[in-house]
Design an enzyme around this catalytic site. Sequence first.
Site, PDB file in Angstrom:
ATOM      1  N   GLY A 153      93.929 -14.796   3.215  1.00 49.08           N
ATOM      2  CA  GLY A 153      93.758 -15.897   4.244  1.00 49.08           C
ATOM      3  C   GLY A 153      93.811 -15.183   5.676  1.00 49.08           C
TER       4      GLY A 153
ATOM      5  N   GLY B 144      94.969 -17.415  13.452  1.00 52.86           N
ATOM      6  CA  GLY B 144      95.482 -16.978  14.682  1.00 52.86           C
ATOM      7  C   GLY B 144      96.660 -16.080  14.670  1.00 52.86           C
ATOM      8  N   PHE B 145      97.326 -16.085  13.734  1.00 48.50           N
ATOM      9  CA  PHE B 145      98.749 -15.559  13.771  1.00 48.50           C
ATOM     10  C   PHE B 145      98.470 -14.031  13.107  1.00 48.50           C
ATOM     11  CE2 PHE B 145      97.928 -18.050   9.879  1.00 48.50           C
ATOM     12  CZ  PHE B 145      97.750 -17.007   8.943  1.00 48.50           C
TER      13      PHE B 145
ATOM     14  N   VAL C 117      96.486 -12.669   5.817  1.00 51.12           N
ATOM     15  CA  VAL C 117      97.759 -12.681   4.554  1.00 51.12           C
ATOM     16  C   VAL C 117      97.153 -12.038   3.652  1.00 51.12           C
ATOM     17  CG1 VAL C 117      99.026 -14.322   3.088  1.00 51.12           C
ATOM     18  CG2 VAL C 117      98.646 -14.936   5.313  1.00 51.12           C
TER      19      VAL C 117
ATOM     20  N   ASP D 282     104.911 -27.959  13.234  1.00 48.72           N
ATOM     21  CA  ASP D 282     103.464 -27.654  12.929  1.00 48.72           C
ATOM     22  C   ASP D 282     103.199 -27.896  11.580  1.00 48.72           C
ATOM     23  OD1 ASP D 282     101.066 -26.781  13.628  1.00 48.72           O
ATOM     24  OD2 ASP D 282     101.579 -24.452  13.410  1.00 48.72           O
TER      25      ASP D 282
END
Length: 656
Positions: free
Chosen positions: A330, A333-334, A337, A448
């Site tokens: 995955g 924006g962070f 994964v 969120d």
Amino acid sequence: MTERLPLIFFFASHLFVSGVLSTSILTIENKCNNTIWPVLFSWRSQVSTSGFALRSGEARAINAPSSWYGLISARTLCSNSTGKFTCITGDCESGEIECPGAYSWSSVTYILFRIDDGGVNSYKISLEYGYNLPITVTPSQSSPACVSSGCMVDLNNTCPNDLKKFSGGTLNSCSSACRESESHENCCTRYFDSKQTCKPTQYVQNFERACPFAYSYAFNDNNSTFTCSNTTDYVITFCPSSIPNITRSSMAPLPGPKDNSQRKLKAILGGLAAVVVFIIVVVIAVVVRAKNARKKSGLNDENIEAVVMLRRYSFEKVKQMTNSFAQDIGKGGFGTVYKGKLPDASGRDIAIKILKESKGNGEEFINELVSMSRASHVNIVSLFGFCYEGSQRAIIYEFMPNGSLDKFLSEKMSTKKDWKILYNIAVGVARGLEYLHNSCVSKIVHFDIKPQNILMDEEFCPKISDFGLAKLCKKKESIISMLDARGTVGYIAPEMFSKSYGGVSHKSDVYSYGMVVLEMIGATNQEGFEASTTSNMSSMYFPDWIYEDLERKQTVKLLGDHVVEEEEKIVKKMTLVGLWCIQTNPSDRPPMRKVVEMLEGSLETLKIPPKPLLNLYVVTETDDSHGTSSLSTLSLLERKASSTFQYTLTDSKEEV
């Protein structure tokens, strides 16, 4: 600087240690006639194991480290006959003998321990959720406040008939009234949060008579917590032959001259400790401010482990766990994964989120670690550790084989929806949010909630993840001070944009949850708008056509061609709950505890909520993965030309 002060105080409170750090030995022995499977669950620090088997007559010693805060219980009647380890009482739902990750309360006897907490140990026998085995706790050192205690009852005589739990015709445990009904009256929540309004149930009365020094409900009038020196060891015995006979007078004798002098000395030392803590806080504040002036990083390599009670891994170890980042599961924006495995005997599958280099001071990284390490619930993703090494930052959590809800909806539900699975997901997410808002160690508002942050395990049990924008609050704090909007476009509550709609609070999560539920049933899809018979599409707000369908009793259009009565009820219930959750005024939205009740209750009791008094604007995201930097609005007709869009509500006079 003022926004960072709570984090500084949090650092300071964990850095200051009263007394010498010490460990205690917890010896667990089984004197029952059958095998038991003890459970050790940790909220703070970690012990060497989380679960094991003890045959009759066996014992095992566990080292409880300094600052350990956790519980001990025991499972019974366990088997692995189906290929998955399960127990009749106390099952921790891990599917194995070890109980890692989240923990779900069961109807069993618990002991809660705090080791070396401010220079003392404490323990409490808790019957708040139920009872399954008799138990005693015997300290190695004794004092007026540190004595042996226990609870042994005859279940047939003590447990109310409607709370008895049987297996194979044999009574094996007793469920508490709170655990059985989860009502506000029995659990002392909401409007029943005082001794005058929350009365002891028959369960509480029976067990208080049988075990007067065990904790059985929120307003026990006895002292159920026993405090000992931080060098004390303990023997925990399941199924003891007898329990100690203690009285209130033996626990708390009147202080003599020597006791008074000792208390004065403790008071002086306590005052000095407070001064030291204050000095530490001031020094840290000055250091952090100076560092921020030179460098925009609020993280301190030496202090982060004191704040986050999780195992820390080197980046090299992270690389090994992911086999050099071989399997990408995955992106966002962070960061990215990756799938990996824990470097221990279990070899458990894990997910490792490698964060992009932070542009700010790392608050999102700290937020996620602190929030998730404090949360322990079956519907919250469990954290196993983290990496913080220079610019390299990673968060290690349990692997969820069925991915995120948004992928599930787009890939597996595109042709025919399984409404039972969707309903269970909605209930699970609601329970997770209710836990964060009301039952966690610190009240947590997520900010969120969206399909991408809802992950699912192999049995489609949903778990809330990604706490980067979360905020820890005081238990009684209702309105939260916010300097900027946070969240993802399409799920952000109106009050996040304008105070004219009300104050920001846990009700902002309720709004986001409502939008997720409406998305799950397909109410926000393009087909839903086009299905409406209203001709004036340019002014159509998407709940309008839902209300029209409800009035015409046409919710079946969301079900497709194959309709069964049970599915229609599920869709209507989810629709009504979603509409209640997206009410414009936060005070009109139900708290998550009520949302759970609405989902699990009868459809006939649900009323159609009023229509939100807002116009619809489609909001597109131009920057920032969280959708908070640049927003623009389109009319409904214009959105047909846009390939990607999400919805949010905003007043026509209000600029976003």
